[in-house]
Design a protein around this motif. Structure first.
Motif, PDB file in Angstrom:
ATOM      1  N   THR A 125      -5.307   1.483  -1.525  1.00  0.00           N
ATOM      2  CA  THR A 125      -4.578   2.207  -2.353  1.00  0.00           C
ATOM      3  C   THR A 125      -3.840   1.239  -3.411  1.00  0.00           C
ATOM      4  O   THR A 125      -3.603  -0.145  -2.926  1.00  0.00           O
ATOM      5  CB  THR A 125      -3.275   3.039  -1.463  1.00  0.00           C
ATOM      6  N   VAL A 137      -6.289   6.117  -4.951  1.00  0.00           N
ATOM      7  CA  VAL A 137      -7.036   5.628  -3.779  1.00  0.00           C
ATOM      8  C   VAL A 137      -8.304   5.665  -3.894  1.00  0.00           C
ATOM      9  O   VAL A 137      -9.100   6.342  -4.646  1.00  0.00           O
ATOM     10  CB  VAL A 137      -6.466   7.082  -2.906  1.00  0.00           C
ATOM     11  N   VAL A 173      -0.057   9.020   0.370  1.00  0.00           N
ATOM     12  CA  VAL A 173      -1.646   9.088   0.123  1.00  0.00           C
ATOM     13  C   VAL A 173      -1.729  10.751   0.246  1.00  0.00           C
ATOM     14  O   VAL A 173      -2.358  11.183  -0.727  1.00  0.00           O
ATOM     15  CB  VAL A 173      -2.593   8.580   1.206  1.00  0.00           C
ATOM     16  N   LYS A 195      -1.421   4.529 -10.242  1.00  0.00           N
ATOM     17  CA  LYS A 195      -1.692   4.674  -8.857  1.00  0.00           C
ATOM     18  C   LYS A 195      -2.884   5.207  -8.450  1.00  0.00           C
ATOM     19  O   LYS A 195      -3.604   6.175  -9.413  1.00  0.00           O
ATOM     20  CB  LYS A 195      -0.326   5.343  -8.170  1.00  0.00           C
ATOM     21  N   SER A 251       0.789  -1.232   0.112  1.00  0.00           N
ATOM     22  CA  SER A 251       0.101  -0.003  -0.022  1.00  0.00           C
ATOM     23  C   SER A 251       0.973   1.156   0.075  1.00  0.00           C
ATOM     24  O   SER A 251       2.082   1.381   0.525  1.00  0.00           O
ATOM     25  CB  SER A 251      -0.906   0.026   1.343  1.00  0.00           C
TER      26      SER A 251
END
Length: 155
Positions: free
Chosen positions: A148, A89, A18, A87, A12
């Motif tokens: 993620t 979230v 993040v 990538k 993650s």
């Protein structure tokens, strides 16, 4: 904030990764459920308040997503970068609708600066005037978790 891997067996993103990712000028795909139980997915501009761990969206008070949220305040969301290495979230959260111009206007200014780089743009002026008049609201998402993925970390 609980951060989990979206892809089994992969690493993650960290909290710091993040936070940095959510600063990017990407659309958030907001998923709500309508009165028939059908999904409604809308791309929206957003800001992430990393200190409070809240996702913030400004939108017209009369929007279908607001109507859906009033009936069912649980939403799903996804933010992803379509450029390789991919990538993103995603997650699920509970929404509070903010309609006080003392809050909606400053959040609206922040979101418009992120996406337009100025408050002098006609879109920014329209949104902020509407927020001052109480016809735009802020959707404040309190995420339960972030799921993620980061293909740069895959080997």
């Amino acid at each position: 904030m609980r951060i989990i891997s979206a892809i089994s067996g992969t690493t993650s993103m960290s909290k710091e990764e993040v936070d940095k990712f959510l600063e990017k000028k990407l659309n958030l795909q907001l998923g709500t459920i309508d009165e028939n139980g059908d999904p409604n997915i809308q791309p929206v501009w957003f800001d992430y308040d990393k200190n409070r761990e809240k996702l913030l969206i400004i939108t017209p008070k009369a929007a279908k997503k607001v109507e859906n949220i009033k009936a069912k305040p649980e939403v799903y969301f996804s933010i992803d970068d379509e450029n390789f290495p991919y990538k993103g979230v995603k997650g699920k959260g509970i929404v509070t609708i903010l309609d006080d111009p003392k809050k909606t206007v400053p959040y609206g200014e922040k979101i418009n600066m992120k996406y337009l780089g100025t408050l002098d743009h006609p879109i920014a002026k329209m949104i902020l005037q509407s927020a001052q008049q109480g016809t735009h609201v802020v959707i404040e998402i309190s995420p339960k978790f972030f799921s993620t993925w980061d293909f740069a970390k895959m080997s």
